[in-house]
Design an enzyme around this catalytic site. Sequence first.
Site: not given
Ligand code: BDP
Length: 732
Positions: A193-194, A236, A313, A317, A391, A413, A419, A568
Amino acid sequence: MIRRGVFRCALVCSVSLASLAGAQSSLLPNEDGYDLWLRYHRVADAARLREYRAAIQYVFVDGRSPTLHAARDELTRGLSGLLGRAVPSETHAVDATIVAGTPESSRAIAALGLAKPLASLGNDGFLIRSTNIGRRHAIVIAANSDVGVLYGAFRLLREIQTDGTLRDLSIADAPKVELRLLDHWDNLDRSVERGYAGQSLWEWNQLPDSIDPRYRDYARANSSIGINGAVLTNVNADARVLTAAYIAKVAALANVFRPYGVRVYLTARFSAPIELGGLKTADPLDAGVRAWWKAKADEIYRAIPDFGGFLVKANSEGQPGPQDYHRSHADGANMLADAVAPHHGIVMWRAFVYSNAVPTDRIKQAYDEFKPLDGQFRDNVLVQVKNGPLDFQPREPFSPLFGAMPKTPLMMEFQITKEYLGEDTHLVYLGALESEVLRADTWANGRGSTVARVIDGELDHYTHTGMAGVSNVGTDRNWTGSHFNQANWYAFGRLAWNPAQSAAAIADDWIRMTWSNDPSVVAPVEHMMLMSREAVVDYMTPLGLAHIMGTNHHYGPMPWYARGRPDWTPVYFHRADSIGIGFDRAPAGSNAVAQYFPPLRDEFANVDSTPEKYLLWFHHVPWTYRMRSGRTLWDELVHHYYAGVDSVRLMQGLWESVRGRVDSARFADVEGFLNIQEHEAAWWRDAAVLYFQTFSRMPLPAGLAPPAHSLAFYESLRCPADPRKPRCPAIY
Ligand code: BDP
């Protein structure tokens, strides 16, 4: 014969003259970046090389443990490369010119009477000293633990890699932060992811039987900059990583990392008791759920005795969490903390939460949710807070949670993977971003209450301290997708070790180790790196703008995008209209400023006292507002966009100046990516300026060349259909 010789010279000489005209690139062997900053090429400076050769004959790492062996191997390998001749390891201190160990592992070290200076260096610190052992001159690396010796070995190598002198060495160093972690957002199917550097390093299908040699090099690299933990899996989370089969695979990785002082951690999916355990609930107060996690923790620790703990987490989301059962984040975190506590494990609970209901101001949510919970977490819980309240944007003010939870260890963090900052291709040195955040003053306990002092525990005397960076590492040969992205891995580690270090000093070391000690390389490259962060802010989101990149894939400008969930979308964040632009977070607006301590709160509340770099973050400002430069807001905004592109062009020029002074393969890679960056910076500038102009209805400031195309053209552009950016084409 003669004619052939002449002919050959005509060909060869003209080729070499041509390349010499460009410079002497052909003289430097090409590199692919795999060796990172641990290249250990022979020292180029003749005087330094003589000094090093005279000072170092042998290495004696006194003691037996996998970690001490790793230190010995690194020293012999590194020194042999740097000195251009074999530097063997010895078995007796008397012959050795480098002696390394702990007072427990080594009688020679114990005899030096270093107990006092070592006392303040903790488990991970070390001393490096020039001294005499018997009648021989020696360099001593001493530490309280084996891993401290290893850190000291890497540090001595760094001194040589950066052309430092070995005369009268007297270095004492220790990390200021306890947990210095990389967070991998790696999925079990090896997608990341990313991630923009290939696949996940972890070959789950082949583990635990087959061990890729890269695992060791990954651990070496981390250890060399003091990183002591890796969260292997995506936040995630996938519950399957907690099954017995995966625990065995994780244990195999842990075995490779252990000698390098790198512990493994996993992300815990909160609903795992349901998904794996067949329970009906994941309620953290349910006795069955608590027992399930306890048993799971015991199982993990049986396989991995030094397992670090869990990162979670939850309720963000779409992830499951304690709120699904009307329990608090503290209830959830404490339940897991109780499960790992008997094994000295920790839980890192993320504060990056926002609910499924669209809020009036999304950036207020983490604070609103977590501040009331201060004091309710177990001692082995850290709350992990993103550097800014939104973010990982090119620039955000620091998160107001820092300083606001004195009874709860907050860990930082950062996101190394960029990203929102051009992903793999754009050259952006994050040391500048990270140290800006760490040096920011929260005012929590009056002036000087910097974020760094919150993080390192000095301010609130936290029981644990930590800093995590979302990793940019993958299977790409150069590890990070671009040569300069390596600098962000490096800088993160160095700042986690000591958050007060200067970004410039770290860049300087990295350049010397990764490229060259030649001042005509170091100076322009450092200049380029240090300007790169402001450049990206200028061409993407100047003056406090945020999140106007393409929704979902986050690559390229899309300030007009307004479909889908409002918070978003770019229009939610920039709020441009005929009057002005920016998000009103002053008391009459969302009042997010109230989350900061005075006097910051008041400074941010007032448009005239808000630092201009955060202006549109905190205020909706009229297009005609007078900036400190005397320009209108509109003119200033446009100037920033243009300056951003100009900066990238300057960076291209700086890079051009090192042509031939670094190897031509890596030179060309960087040159190509700078070309992409220049095109895309102009894309950003033109798209944003034309779009915002539909609101300001003001002309471009005099002297600036108008964009080449219409707004409709930029709106029709798509981010590159690049498999490395998998979400890109999907959105349309
Ligand atoms: C966002 C990202 C997403 C991550 C989320 C996170 O777009 O992919 O899951 O943060 O930090 O920046 O949980």
